[in-house]
Design a protein around this motif. Structure first.
Motif, PDB file in Angstrom:
ATOM      1  N   ASN A   4       0.193 -10.402   8.020  1.00 35.75           N
ATOM      2  CA  ASN A   4       1.384  -9.877   8.686  1.00 35.75           C
ATOM      3  C   ASN A   4       1.084  -8.474   9.172  1.00 35.75           C
ATOM      4  O   ASN A   4       0.459  -7.674   8.464  1.00 35.75           O
ATOM      5  N   ASN A   5       1.523  -8.162  10.379  1.00 39.05           N
ATOM      6  CA  ASN A   5       1.204  -6.879  11.005  1.00 39.05           C
ATOM      7  C   ASN A   5       2.444  -6.381  11.743  1.00 39.05           C
ATOM      8  O   ASN A   5       2.859  -6.978  12.723  1.00 39.05           O
ATOM      9  N   LEU A   6       3.032  -5.286  11.242  1.00 40.55           N
ATOM     10  CA  LEU A   6       4.224  -4.693  11.838  1.00 40.55           C
ATOM     11  C   LEU A   6       3.895  -3.283  12.306  1.00 40.55           C
ATOM     12  O   LEU A   6       2.919  -2.686  11.851  1.00 40.55           O
ATOM     13  N   LYS A   7       4.732  -2.731  13.166  1.00 39.26           N
ATOM     14  CA  LYS A   7       4.551  -1.357  13.634  1.00 39.26           C
ATOM     15  C   LYS A   7       5.627  -0.475  13.040  1.00 39.26           C
ATOM     16  O   LYS A   7       6.797  -0.862  12.982  1.00 39.26           O
ATOM     17  N   LEU A  67       8.053   0.886   2.092  1.00 41.14           N
ATOM     18  CA  LEU A  67       7.241   1.799   1.285  1.00 41.14           C
ATOM     19  C   LEU A  67       5.843   1.228   1.115  1.00 41.14           C
ATOM     20  O   LEU A  67       5.666   0.016   1.003  1.00 41.14           O
ATOM     21  N   ALA A  68       4.876   2.146   1.071  1.00 34.60           N
ATOM     22  CA  ALA A  68       3.490   1.776   0.785  1.00 34.60           C
ATOM     23  C   ALA A  68       2.918   2.795  -0.190  1.00 34.60           C
ATOM     24  O   ALA A  68       3.248   3.987  -0.117  1.00 34.60           O
ATOM     25  N   LYS A  94       0.271   0.893  11.616  1.00 32.73           N
ATOM     26  CA  LYS A  94       0.430  -0.545  11.432  1.00 32.73           C
ATOM     27  C   LYS A  94       0.711  -0.772   9.953  1.00 32.73           C
ATOM     28  O   LYS A  94       0.042  -0.197   9.096  1.00 32.73           O
ATOM     29  N   VAL A  95       1.670  -1.617   9.675  1.00 33.35           N
ATOM     30  CA  VAL A  95       2.045  -1.977   8.313  1.00 33.35           C
ATOM     31  C   VAL A  95       1.551  -3.410   8.112  1.00 33.35           C
ATOM     32  O   VAL A  95       2.028  -4.333   8.765  1.00 33.35           O
ATOM     33  N   ILE A  96       0.574  -3.561   7.232  1.00 35.09           N
ATOM     34  CA  ILE A  96      -0.144  -4.830   7.105  1.00 35.09           C
ATOM     35  C   ILE A  96      -0.032  -5.353   5.668  1.00 35.09           C
ATOM     36  O   ILE A  96      -0.177  -4.581   4.716  1.00 35.09           O
ATOM     37  N   PHE A  97       0.225  -6.660   5.542  1.00 35.65           N
ATOM     38  CA  PHE A  97       0.226  -7.288   4.220  1.00 35.65           C
ATOM     39  C   PHE A  97      -0.065  -8.777   4.380  1.00 35.65           C
ATOM     40  O   PHE A  97       0.264  -9.393   5.380  1.00 35.65           O
ATOM     41  N   VAL A 143       1.148  -3.291   0.450  1.00 31.08           N
ATOM     42  CA  VAL A 143       1.270  -2.881   1.847  1.00 31.08           C
ATOM     43  C   VAL A 143       0.109  -1.952   2.189  1.00 31.08           C
ATOM     44  O   VAL A 143      -0.128  -0.964   1.492  1.00 31.08           O
ATOM     45  N   MET A 144      -0.619  -2.286   3.258  1.00 25.59           N
ATOM     46  CA  MET A 144      -1.718  -1.454   3.735  1.00 25.59           C
ATOM     47  C   MET A 144      -1.281  -0.777   5.036  1.00 25.59           C
ATOM     48  O   MET A 144      -0.499  -1.347   5.799  1.00 25.59           O
TER      49      MET A 144
END
Length: 132
Positions: A2-5, A30-31, A50-53, A128-129
């Motif tokens: 999953n990849n969000l902005k 949160l990360a 980018k918020v990746i998980f 969360v990365m």
């Protein structure tokens, strides 16, 4: 994956750990980063990230959720489900964009999940990365 902005809106540091608040669409996420702004140059207020998980790190729950320590809660609707003997892939439509989750088929049956159903996707902060 999953990849969000999102945009970094707050940074809290304790020793070598940084808790990063990210504005992702209309939600706060949160990360936890095992680094500090001194060594990770992307950790800056206002920075686009980018918020990746992973799909396997997305927990699915019915709404509403009462008290729970998980803070990354993303409401959505089940679009599709791909059920196999052991695992089920669930594709969600959310205000942040499409998300995927992979849970056990046993859990999908226990929750009686169906396409069109409203659910909440949950992601632990340490899963969360962040990337630029």
């Amino acid at each position: 994956m999953n990849n969000l902005k999102g945009t970094i809106k707050n940074i809290s540091v304790d020793q070598q750990i940084t808790l990063v608040d990210i504005q992702v669409g209309n939600l706060d996420m949160l990360a936890i980063v095992i680094d500090t702004p001194e060594h990770a140059s992307y950790l800056k207020l206002g920075r686009k990230v980018k918020v990746i998980f992973k799909e396997t790190e997305v927990i699915i729950a019915h709404n509403p959720i009462s008290e729970i320590s998980l803070q990354n809660k993303i409401p959505g609707k089940i679009l599709r489900m791909e059920e196999n003997a052991l695992l089920t892939k669930i594709e969600l439509d959310t205000n942040l964009g499409p998300l995927s989750s992979i849970i056990t088929t046993r859990s999908a049956h226990h929750l009686n999940l169906q396409p069109g159903q409203s659910v909440v996707a949950l992601v632990k902060t340490n899963e969360v990365m962040l990337s630029v």
